[in-house]
Scaffold this motif. Structure first.
Motif, PDB file in Angstrom:
ATOM      1  N   ARG A 129       0.840  -1.190   0.000  1.00  0.00           N
ATOM      2  CA  ARG A 129       0.000   0.000   0.000  1.00  0.00           C
ATOM      3  C   ARG A 129       0.885   1.253   0.000  1.00  0.00           C
ATOM      4  NH1 ARG A 129      -1.825  -3.483   3.575  1.00  0.00           N
ATOM      5  NH2 ARG A 129      -0.889  -2.371   5.328  1.00  0.00           N
ATOM      6  N   PRO A 130       0.373   2.358  -0.509  1.00  0.00           N
ATOM      7  CA  PRO A 130       1.203   3.576  -0.554  1.00  0.00           C
ATOM      8  C   PRO A 130       1.725   4.017   0.809  1.00  0.00           C
ATOM      9  CG  PRO A 130      -0.742   3.832  -1.930  1.00  0.00           C
ATOM     10  CD  PRO A 130      -0.929   2.556  -1.169  1.00  0.00           C
ATOM     11  N   ASP A 131       0.956   3.749   1.879  1.00  0.00           N
ATOM     12  CA  ASP A 131       1.365   4.175   3.220  1.00  0.00           C
ATOM     13  C   ASP A 131       2.126   3.098   3.979  1.00  0.00           C
ATOM     14  OD1 ASP A 131      -0.692   2.400   3.576  1.00  0.00           O
ATOM     15  OD2 ASP A 131      -1.836   3.637   4.997  1.00  0.00           O
ATOM     16  N   SER A 132       2.525   2.021   3.290  1.00  0.00           N
ATOM     17  CA  SER A 132       3.215   0.927   3.968  1.00  0.00           C
ATOM     18  C   SER A 132       4.540   1.406   4.569  1.00  0.00           C
ATOM     19  CB  SER A 132       3.491  -0.207   2.987  1.00  0.00           C
ATOM     20  OG  SER A 132       4.347  -1.185   3.576  1.00  0.00           O
ATOM     21  N   PRO A 133       4.882   0.931   5.774  1.00  0.00           N
ATOM     22  CA  PRO A 133       6.178   1.281   6.352  1.00  0.00           C
ATOM     23  C   PRO A 133       7.344   0.598   5.631  1.00  0.00           C
ATOM     24  CG  PRO A 133       5.042  -0.302   7.751  1.00  0.00           C
ATOM     25  CD  PRO A 133       4.063   0.123   6.693  1.00  0.00           C
ATOM     26  N   ARG A 135       9.666   0.445   2.965  1.00  0.00           N
ATOM     27  CA  ARG A 135      10.048   1.494   2.026  1.00  0.00           C
ATOM     28  C   ARG A 135      10.452   0.944   0.668  1.00  0.00           C
ATOM     29  NH1 ARG A 135      12.738   2.491   6.669  1.00  0.00           N
ATOM     30  NH2 ARG A 135      14.733   1.903   5.734  1.00  0.00           N
ATOM     31  N   TYR A 193      -5.546  -4.042   0.019  1.00  0.00           N
ATOM     32  CA  TYR A 193      -6.184  -2.743   0.247  1.00  0.00           C
ATOM     33  C   TYR A 193      -6.783  -2.655   1.645  1.00  0.00           C
ATOM     34  CZ  TYR A 193      -5.941  -0.888  -4.541  1.00  0.00           C
ATOM     35  OH  TYR A 193      -5.508  -0.371  -5.734  1.00  0.00           O
ATOM     36  N   ARG A 215      -2.324   3.752  -6.536  1.00  0.00           N
ATOM     37  CA  ARG A 215      -3.133   3.095  -5.510  1.00  0.00           C
ATOM     38  C   ARG A 215      -2.362   1.990  -4.803  1.00  0.00           C
ATOM     39  NH1 ARG A 215      -7.494   0.751  -8.463  1.00  0.00           N
ATOM     40  NH2 ARG A 215      -6.557   1.386 -10.439  1.00  0.00           N
ATOM     41  N   ARG A 217       1.947   0.442  -4.522  1.00  0.00           N
ATOM     42  CA  ARG A 217       3.341   0.808  -4.783  1.00  0.00           C
ATOM     43  C   ARG A 217       4.164  -0.457  -5.005  1.00  0.00           C
ATOM     44  NH1 ARG A 217       7.286   1.829  -0.848  1.00  0.00           N
ATOM     45  NH2 ARG A 217       5.665   1.982   0.759  1.00  0.00           N
TER      46      ARG A 217
END
Length: 320
Positions: A129-133, A135, A193, A215, A217
């Motif tokens: 997800r885009p906000d995943s920790p 990197r 998601y 939506r 990464r």
């Protein structure tokens, strides 16, 4: 009784094989591409495109027929059981995996089939997800080594290419990830998601739009080298040397089909690999329309069948 030279010549001629022009033409009736999966799947798109091309070129109907069941086994066995030069198996890399994860799939992928051609080769993506920790790829490996088994990865199901590709990466990178199987790629994307898994291994053909629109990464691709459509995304091989797994589609003939038929079919398809609308569409999704004939497909089978057997034994993967 007097035997003339003319009579002897005639008798000898009768024993000779018919000239090539007198041999039955192929195809001389409708040809079937049997897809061993449910209707509407991604395999149908190249199958129907190629069938339409061959029908125009060879003058006989080329029919795409789906025969789903038992994870692809029913359609595969059906082609094996009808050794007719007019029935072909149009399938995926699953054909090389099922014998590794089942005690008796009812076929031997090398002994029971003749390779015709790899149709397409498509990398998978490792998505978060885009906000995943997490990197990037290096961060994934570092976190997995620090806390073995704490990171979950979703796939299209037990024994799927996405699952087996993940297990191979674990083995080569020396890490432990928790596998979470779903019933198909769509469910696995939905689960990511929803936050039910930390990352996803999935075919880029199905998910490139998610990545392009931001939506999801991509932190890696599974092909041996970086993908031209994601040049800034590393290959898993950069963290696990020797790694390289793709989802491929291919055409097989039943064992015993005339080699000339296999050669004709491969040769008639080959021009599509350059410049066709299908080739352009696949290229935009990071895949490649291959159509390079039986040799590369046979070589891939000889490599992958034993490789998947070893991975299945190591990870204790069984479907029966």
């Amino acid at each position: 009784m007097r035997i003339t030279r003319r009579a002897l010549t005639g008798a000898a001629a009768a024993l000779l094989p018919l000239p090539a022009a007198a041999q039955p033409a192929w195809p001389n009736k409708p040809v079937r591409f049997i897809i061993p999966f449910a209707p509407g799947g991604p395999v149908e798109i190249p199958a129907r495109f190629i069938a339409e091309h061959l029908q125009r070129k060879l003058g006989q109907p080329f029919i795409v027929e789906t025969r789903p069941g038992a994870g692809g086994l029913l359609g595969t066995r059906a082609v094996m059981a009808t050794p007719d030069a007019h029935n072909f198996l149009f399938t995926t890399s699953a054909i090389s995996i099922l014998p590794a994860v089942m005690r008796d799939p009812g076929y031997d992928p090398i002994a029971d089939f003749m390779p015709v051609s790899i149709v397409l080769d498509a990398p998978m993506g490792v998505l978060v997800r885009p906000d995943s920790p997490i990197r990037d790829l290096a961060d994934l490996v570092a976190r997995a080594k620090a806390r073995p088994g704490s990171i979950s990865f979703g796939t299209a199901g037990n024994g799927a290419t996405t699952h087996m590709g993940g297990e191979l990466f674990k083995a080569l990178a020396g890490i432990d990830l928790l596998h979470v199987p779903y019933r198909g790629a769509g469910q696995s994307v939905t689960a990511l998601y929803a936050g039910d898994t930390d990352l996803l291994i999935v075919g880029l053909l199905e998910t490139m739009a998610h990545v392009r629109e931001g939506r999801l990464r991509a932190i890696a691709v599974t092909s041996p080298r970086r993908s031209p459509v994601l040049p800034d995304v590393p290959s898993l091989a950069e963290a696990a040397p020797g790694y390289g797994v793709t989802i491929w589609y291919a055409i097989f003939a039943p064992r015993g089909a005339p080699p000339a038929v296999v050669e004709t079919l491969a040769a008639e398809m080959a021009p599509l690999a350059q410049g066709s609308s299908l080739a352009q569409r696949l290229e935009a999704a990071g895949a490649q329309l291959v159509l390079s004939g039986p040799g590369p497909l046979g070589e891939r089978m000889r490599t992958e069948v034993p490789m998947w057997k070893g991975i299945a034994e190591r990870a204790q993967i069984r479907l029966d």
